[in-house]
Design a protein around this motif. Sequence first.
Motif, PDB file in Angstrom:
ATOM      1  N   ARG A 102       0.809  -1.218   0.000  1.00 26.47           N
ATOM      2  CA  ARG A 102       0.000   0.000   0.000  1.00 26.47           C
ATOM      3  C   ARG A 102       0.843   1.270   0.000  1.00 26.47           C
ATOM      4  NH1 ARG A 102      -2.743  -3.235   3.711  1.00 26.47           N
ATOM      5  NH2 ARG A 102      -1.822  -2.100   5.463  1.00 26.47           N
ATOM      6  N   ARG A 103       2.158   1.134  -0.038  1.00 29.32           N
ATOM      7  CA  ARG A 103       3.004   2.322  -0.060  1.00 29.32           C
ATOM      8  C   ARG A 103       2.788   3.105  -1.348  1.00 29.32           C
ATOM      9  NH1 ARG A 103       8.567  -0.601   1.778  1.00 29.32           N
ATOM     10  NH2 ARG A 103       7.802  -2.011   0.169  1.00 29.32           N
ATOM     11  N   ASP A 104       2.738   4.417  -1.237  1.00 34.99           N
ATOM     12  CA  ASP A 104       2.485   5.272  -2.398  1.00 34.99           C
ATOM     13  C   ASP A 104       3.473   6.445  -2.367  1.00 34.99           C
ATOM     14  OD1 ASP A 104       1.367   6.268  -4.652  1.00 34.99           O
ATOM     15  OD2 ASP A 104      -0.511   6.930  -3.738  1.00 34.99           O
ATOM     16  N   PRO A 105       4.445   6.523  -3.279  1.00 37.24           N
ATOM     17  CA  PRO A 105       4.613   5.622  -4.428  1.00 37.24           C
ATOM     18  C   PRO A 105       5.119   4.251  -3.997  1.00 37.24           C
ATOM     19  CG  PRO A 105       6.447   7.145  -4.314  1.00 37.24           C
ATOM     20  CD  PRO A 105       5.475   7.583  -3.268  1.00 37.24           C
ATOM     21  N   PRO A 106       4.774   3.217  -4.773  1.00 36.89           N
ATOM     22  CA  PRO A 106       5.143   1.852  -4.389  1.00 36.89           C
ATOM     23  C   PRO A 106       6.635   1.594  -4.555  1.00 36.89           C
ATOM     24  CG  PRO A 106       4.129   1.855  -6.556  1.00 36.89           C
ATOM     25  CD  PRO A 106       4.002   3.257  -6.030  1.00 36.89           C
ATOM     26  N   VAL A 107       7.148   0.656  -3.789  1.00 37.09           N
ATOM     27  CA  VAL A 107       8.524   0.172  -3.933  1.00 37.09           C
ATOM     28  C   VAL A 107       8.449  -1.200  -4.591  1.00 37.09           C
ATOM     29  CG1 VAL A 107      10.653  -0.456  -2.757  1.00 37.09           C
ATOM     30  CG2 VAL A 107       9.259   1.456  -1.905  1.00 37.09           C
ATOM     31  N   ASN A 108       9.055  -1.330  -5.745  1.00 41.19           N
ATOM     32  CA  ASN A 108       8.907  -2.531  -6.566  1.00 41.19           C
ATOM     33  C   ASN A 108      10.211  -3.306  -6.623  1.00 41.19           C
ATOM     34  OD1 ASN A 108       8.241  -4.448  -8.501  1.00 41.19           O
ATOM     35  ND2 ASN A 108       8.542  -3.053 -10.198  1.00 41.19           N
ATOM     36  N   TYR A 109      10.109  -4.625  -6.428  1.00 40.11           N
ATOM     37  CA  TYR A 109      11.255  -5.520  -6.560  1.00 40.11           C
ATOM     38  C   TYR A 109      10.954  -6.522  -7.670  1.00 40.11           C
ATOM     39  CZ  TYR A 109      12.528  -3.751  -1.929  1.00 40.11           C
ATOM     40  OH  TYR A 109      12.847  -2.951  -0.866  1.00 40.11           O
ATOM     41  N   PRO A 110      11.299  -6.213  -8.932  1.00 41.00           N
ATOM     42  CA  PRO A 110      11.055  -7.174 -10.022  1.00 41.00           C
ATOM     43  C   PRO A 110      11.746  -8.505  -9.722  1.00 41.00           C
ATOM     44  CG  PRO A 110      11.691  -5.026 -10.881  1.00 41.00           C
ATOM     45  CD  PRO A 110      11.947  -4.990  -9.405  1.00 41.00           C
ATOM     46  N   THR A 111      10.986  -9.581  -9.830  1.00 37.04           N
ATOM     47  CA  THR A 111      11.491 -10.898  -9.426  1.00 37.04           C
ATOM     48  C   THR A 111      11.198 -11.921 -10.515  1.00 37.04           C
ATOM     49  OG1 THR A 111      11.068 -10.366  -7.100  1.00 37.04           O
ATOM     50  CG2 THR A 111      11.403 -12.679  -7.643  1.00 37.04           C
TER      51      THR A 111
ATOM     52  N   TYR B 159      -3.574   3.593  -5.884  1.00 35.60           N
ATOM     53  CA  TYR B 159      -2.121   3.790  -5.977  1.00 35.60           C
ATOM     54  C   TYR B 159      -1.648   3.944  -7.427  1.00 35.60           C
ATOM     55  CZ  TYR B 159      -3.223   1.338  -1.631  1.00 35.60           C
ATOM     56  OH  TYR B 159      -3.815   0.932  -0.470  1.00 35.60           O
ATOM     57  N   GLY B 160      -2.527   4.496  -8.284  1.00 38.49           N
ATOM     58  CA  GLY B 160      -2.172   4.695  -9.685  1.00 38.49           C
ATOM     59  C   GLY B 160      -2.135   3.431 -10.508  1.00 38.49           C
ATOM     60  N   SER B 161      -2.672   2.350  -9.995  1.00 39.52           N
ATOM     61  CA  SER B 161      -2.636   1.069 -10.695  1.00 39.52           C
ATOM     62  C   SER B 161      -3.776   0.970 -11.707  1.00 39.52           C
ATOM     63  CB  SER B 161      -2.747  -0.074  -9.687  1.00 39.52           C
ATOM     64  OG  SER B 161      -2.699  -1.329 -10.336  1.00 39.52           O
ATOM     65  N   SER B 162      -3.468   0.544 -12.921  1.00 39.25           N
ATOM     66  CA  SER B 162      -4.482   0.357 -13.961  1.00 39.25           C
ATOM     67  C   SER B 162      -3.889  -0.519 -15.054  1.00 39.25           C
ATOM     68  CB  SER B 162      -4.946   1.690 -14.548  1.00 39.25           C
ATOM     69  OG  SER B 162      -3.880   2.337 -15.221  1.00 39.25           O
TER      70      SER B 162
END
Length: 408
Positions: free
Chosen positions: A147-156, A395-398
Amino acid sequence: MKNKYRILLIVALLCAASAKAQDPPSSQAAKDSLSQQMDAIDVLKKIFPPKKTDTVKKASALAILPAIGYNPSTGFLLGINFLKSFHTDPSAKLSVAQLDGSYTSKNLIIVRFRTNIFTKDNKWNFQGNWQYLRNYVNDYGIGGDARRDPPVNYPTRFNYFRLMEKAYRNLGNNFYAGGGISFDLRNHINAEPADSTLYSPNNAYSFEKGFNSERYFVNGLILNFQYNTREHPNRSFGGIYTDLVFRYNTKLLGSSKESGQLYTELRKYISLSKTNPEHVLAFWYWGSYILWGEMPYLELPYTEYDTYNRSGRGYTLGRFRGPSFADAEVEYRFPISKRTKFLSGVLFSNFQTVSDGNNNQFLKYIEPAAGAGLRVLFNKKSRTNICLDYARGKYGSSGFFFSLNEAF
């Protein structure tokens, strides 16, 4: 278990046990004069008329569809889908087998074979789910971290192998019970970029719970209970489908750790018109809960964790993840081409909730999304649709979501 957790389980079990079936539309309305309907195969025949031959070929219910699309989880996708609808016996419900393979712009390889087969007099129902994926997920963490905004992403990235088979015995009055087995392997797990791997959610969780962060097995025995009155497996106009699955993951079968899970699923279809049964309100509840033990990080239930990876449109694969997870969806389906049924549309919304890494705070936060979609009738005999949806979440997701057949 927490009180909220107990309440949710009780509600889900009561719904599955006490819900009454919606009477399916009349056979005349349900068939809706197939000769008047137009699907994509009819359109292709008009553009490219088949050559006349003396050989009479039996009509096939095999749908072959090039998969060309995009969604935020996979990127641009190119592949092919084979969908076979058939009856093993005139007394049996419609069976479905689906094979699909694709490659995406994010270097994903996806090969899946899924079956739902009924035998004579519906005495047995066999369900299979075999998969190989060279997968990629945008990992936003566990529980509230997403739920963090902006999100922290770890591509896996990781390899994923699944072999699941379940068998249900007909107990009468649309009730089934049975068992099965499932083997799930994830290996070559790595987070990107490399300098963040040490602190990735997968590594941190694996270290805390005692798992190998690069490889783990979840192999278990399954006990199933099902109630099914749907009048069609691909796109139902009426009926109920409920499924309760207890899974025991055991080291005796090679599982990395011992654990117990409960899966619940409830689908309800209500046709709003006897003369035009394609006007449908559809409801879907899908949940997975850990009962005891520990599960490895990437095996924790998440957005799109269901069998066909269709839940939670509006968010990417794995956006919300935790030991306990639930998704509730509602969809209104309506025809656009009233006579030919070639085009139709949907309006939908969904709501997800997830627990934190210690299986707390379940139901504390609800993550909504909503969207609309267009349907193109691909095969009228098997009620197969080509589906294009657009959905927006928080969170800007679409994103756009392209698929064969309905989400549920």
